[in-house]
Design an enzyme around this catalytic site. Structure first.
Site: not given
Length: 863
Positions: A631, A627
């Site tokens: 962010r 991931d």
């Protein structure tokens, strides 16, 4: 003569080579008959043009020659030739010359080149597929010149009859095995031999191969590759399907028209074992069946509610029993039975049980409670059973009825007395928001304060939670034992971020030397907490426990928060506090914030280099992030980027994910091509995500693939499309970025190689300066300005490290002194369920809004 007659006469003269302009052909090409292999030459001359461009035409098409020469015969008189050194059959045709003058075209007379040679074929015999001993025809056609042309047939190495005029049709009575054939064409110049054809005997087709099943949502599609056709067209296939339960259950076979070679299988049960095989049919018959393909259909939520819900009640226990669901009702692998109950009209915390029975302690507290039960699979929970009201046994109800009558009478008397006392008190005093102020006679008033709520600080506190109370496996428990932090040492502050499954809060950790450390705490939501949620959260903490790298966020500890009335404690992961938050928000605010600021290319390269170093460390420890995105990278007070969120990010952040099933999410626009296709994740797929993160950094936080929906990303990538080079991005940087998106994972660079490339790029920008260039921001944390407007550069702390601040994180000029830190016993006394900080006005601080209110919710697709 009228006008039309003049026009016709003019056109006739121009096509004939003479017109009023003086242009005329003085030599025309002549007919020639040439033997194959000999030379041929055509001539043409034109008069009346200074420098004519004479073009040769053949059968209406221009002939282009690089060696065409023009010979001067006199003033405005030119001659040219077209030569063929070795004439072949394709050179035969009609030839003439053309010249253009004042938009008019003048043509010479036309001539033919006739090529004599061995015959050439207009139609050669083609392969034949036939049934045994069935007659068929073969055709052969050839021409000269010279004519005539005769045809001789050969079948299976044997001459069939004598010479026949071309074209020739050979009628074959039938054969019972494959044979070869060809024809010979003969004239006075020689013999030409056709291609060799084959007569194939039609047979049964071979069994289909490469059976595959594709499952999307609840649709199951079976596909296959046809085997050998048997020299006959396959137009139909038969699909046989069987379900394996206690015994094999054969389903009606399905007939499929092909192509395409696939069939959508409908009416299948969820989470069931099936087998499929295929046979294909040509005009001879059906092929053998393929091998059985075994597959399991996807799970679904249960279709029925558990039945026969009953209870047994005693003063000490409440026992619930219900009938388990059958396999066809369950439609998946049973995870748990979920029991929900209400008491006094209020919903209570649901309970989960592995078996179809439940034993609850404290039977008396469940009087007049209503219970329902539902079965749950990995996809979701099924319908609820009918409500069951828990009532005490008849004899107990009779005994208690007398007690209730006495209680009601006593309550009625107490109410009447209270009303009389309240009426008398209203005459003597007036109410305040804090208590009662009595006013005796006299010039001055004395005030008596009666507290609205009291509590005892000596009351028993909640028993502190331990890892043994969580029900997690021993291995995970041992890994986390030495990083467990007591709940009493943590005080939670305002919320920094919030998502679907939890939140991130600012907090203060009291250390052993009594000093206070500012930290960040990840907290799972209590309303979705289960043993599985807790174990998933703590697994991330166990991963982070052994990380020691300046560009990878490091675990401080794990704490367990016990709440009144909750069965399980809430896990909290304690991490270092990152002054500047996540990198994506930082980049966005540099472009779109209230006080935008510039980031140099060297600074952006340093951000990318930090991420690459962190990922190189993780890959060296065989950790796959899965991931990686801006962010999930954090920026500390020294402007150093740390890679964060190793799995827990899938439970906290809700943007830019593709939902699979009901719980898992995938960051579609950051996922590698092979991961989208096969759900396979490797270090090379992390490299792909790093390339997308580089694009995010260089575009200052833009969303990847603008204008492309999540559902369209895979088709976009499979066509070879990639993210475009950002504006103001150097070509050498884009080459590094683009190399991360190779469709072949092994061709992508390693993180170690990426670190070397980015270090070289940083040095090439400013080799005489350090990589971390100072940024000038407004810093108000110290309360003193470096100038009249308070703007200054980075300050050096006691340790020599620069202290950074950015405009959107300005702190109040004076430190707040009146925060009330509430302990767990106080939270219980005032009815709260959370340790928190009271603001100066006595109310909890509101959750901060996103500074830009920019979320990538459009990148979330629910399926």
């Amino acid at each position: 003569m009228n006008l039309s007659v003049w026009v016709l006469l003019f056109l006739a003269r121009s096509r004939g080579g003479i017109c009023g302009s003086g242009v005329a052909f003085t030599k025309h090409p002549t007919n020639q008959t040439v033997s194959q292999g000999n030379a041929a030459r055509l001539g043409c001359a034109v008069q009346g043009l200074t420098e004519p461009d004479i073009m040769w035409m053949k059968d209406g098409e221009k002939l282009y020659s690089t060696d065409q020469m023009f010979i001067t015969l006199g003033e405005q008189h030119w001659e040219t030739y077209h030569s063929v050194k070795s004439v072949q059959q394709q050179d035969a045709g009609q030839y003439w010359c053309e010249v253009e003058f004042h938009d008019l075209t003048f043509s010479s007379e036309r001539a033919w080149i006739t090529v004599e040679g061995v015959p050439h074929f207009l139609q050669e015999p083609q392969d034949v597929s036939t049934l045994p001993n069935v007659s068929f025809n073969l055709t052969c056609a050839a021409v000269g010149p010279p004519e005539p042309v005769e045809v001789l047939w050969w079948l299976g190495g044997v001459q069939e009859g004598g010479p026949r005029p071309s074209p020739s049709v050979l009628h074959v009575q039938g054969v019972n095995s494959s044979v070869k054939f060809y024809c010979e064409a003969k004239n006075t110049r020689g013999i030409s031999v056709s291609r060799t054809g084959s007569v194939h005997i039609k047979v049964l087709p071979a069994a289909p191969v490469r059976l595959q099943v594709r499952m999307l949502d609840n649709n199951v599609t079976l596909s296959w590759k046809p085997g050998f056709s048997g020299y006959a067209e396959v137009s139909t296939c038969v699909v046989q399907l069987s379900r394996r339960a206690v015994q094999r259950w054969d389903l009606p076979q399905q007939e499929v028209q092909v192509p395409p070679h696939l069939q959508v299988l409908s009416g299948l049960r969820s989470h069931s074992n099936y087998s499929a095989r295929v046979s294909c049919i040509n005009e001879v018959g059906a092929s053998p069946f393929s091998s059985w393909l075994h597959f399991i259909t996807p799970e679904s939520a249960p279709s029925s509610a558990p039945r026969n819900l009953s209870f047994q009640l005693s003063e000490q226990h409440l026992a619930l029993d219900w009938a388990g669901l059958q396999e066809e009702q369950l439609r998946g692998r049973l995870l748990a039975y979920k029991v929900q109950w209400t008491l006094g009209g209020e919903a209570q915390e649901p309970l989960l049980f592995k078996e179809n029975r439940a034993q609850l302690s404290g039977g008396g507290r469940f009087f007049n409670a209503s219970f329902q039960v539902s079965a749950c699979t990995a996809v979701g929970c099924g319908p609820w059973s009918a409500p069951l009201l828990v009532l005490p046994p008849v004899e107990v109800r009779d005994q208690r009825s007398h007690m209730w009558v006495g209680l009601l009478l006593g309550l009625l008397v107490a109410t009447v007395v209270g009303l009389l006392l309240a009426a008398a008190a209203r005459r003597r005093n007036k109410e305040t928001q804090f208590g009662s102020a009595f006013k005796p006679p006299g010039p001055e008033s004395s005030v008596s304060f009666t507290a609205a709520r009291t509590f005892s600080r000596t009351s028993a506190e909640l028993q502190e939670s331990t890892l043994d109370s969580l029900g997690i496996n021993e291995d995970l428990k041992n890994k986390l034992q030495d990083v467990l932090i007591s709940e009493r040492l943590l005080t939670l502050g305002h919320m920094l971020g919030k998502g679907e499954f939890g939140s991130v809060r600012e907090a203060f950790l009291k250390k052993e030397d009594s000093s206070v450390l500012k930290v960040a705490v990840k907290v799972l939501k209590s309303d979705i907490t289960s043993s599985c949620d807790i174990e998933q959260c703590l697994k991330e903490a166990a991963y982070m426990k052994d990380f020691h790298h300046p560009n990878v966020i490091q675990l401080i500890g794990v704490s367990l928060q016990r709440r009144p009335g909750w069965r399980l404690p809430v896990p909290m992961v304690v991490l270092p506090f990152m002054e500047h938050g996540d990198l994506h928000t930082f980049l966005l605010l540099s472009r779109l914030g209230d006080a935008p600021f510039s980031l140099s290319l060297q600074t952006l390269l340093c951000f990318m280099l930090d991420i690459a170093r962190g990922m190189d460390y993780l890959s060296s420890r065989s950790i796959i992030h899965r991931d990686l995105a801006a962010r999930n990278c954090m920026l500390n007070e020294n402007m150093v980027v740390c890679v964060a969120d190793f799995g827990l990010s899938k439970k906290i952040y809700s943007g830019d994910y593709y939902r699979q099933g009901s719980v898992s999410k995938l960051p579609v626009k950051w996922i590698a091509l092979e991961s989208l296709a096969d759900n396979v994740y490797t270090t090379q797929s992390d490299v792909w995500a790093f390339g997308v993160t580089m694009w995010e950094v260089l575009t200052r936080g833009q969303t990847p693939y603008p204008g492309v929906e999540n559902s369209e990303v895979y088709e976009f990538l499979i066509r070879g499309e990639r993210l475009k080079r950002p504006s103001d991005c150097r070509e050498d940087i884009y080459e590094v970025m683009h190399s991360c998106w190779s469709p072949v994972p092994k061709c992508r660079p390693s993180f170690q190689h990426l670190v070397s490339q980015l270090e070289a790029l940083c040095l090439s920008l400013s080799p005489a300066h350090p990589l971390k260039e100072p940024l000038l921001y407004v810093n108000l944390e110290g309360g003193e300005g470096g100038g009249e407007d308070g703007a200054r550069g980075p300050e050096m702390g006691g340790g020599g490290a620069p202290s950074w601040s950015v405009p959107w994180q300005r702190q109040p000029e004076t430190e707040e002194k009146d925060w009330l830190m509430v302990g767990s016993e106080v939270a219980l006394a005032i009815g709260g369920d959370y340790r928190y900080i009271i603001g100066r006005c006595g109310a909890p601080e509101e959750e901060p809004m996103d500074p830009l209110q920019v979320r990538d919710d459009d990148d979330v697709i629910n399926v």
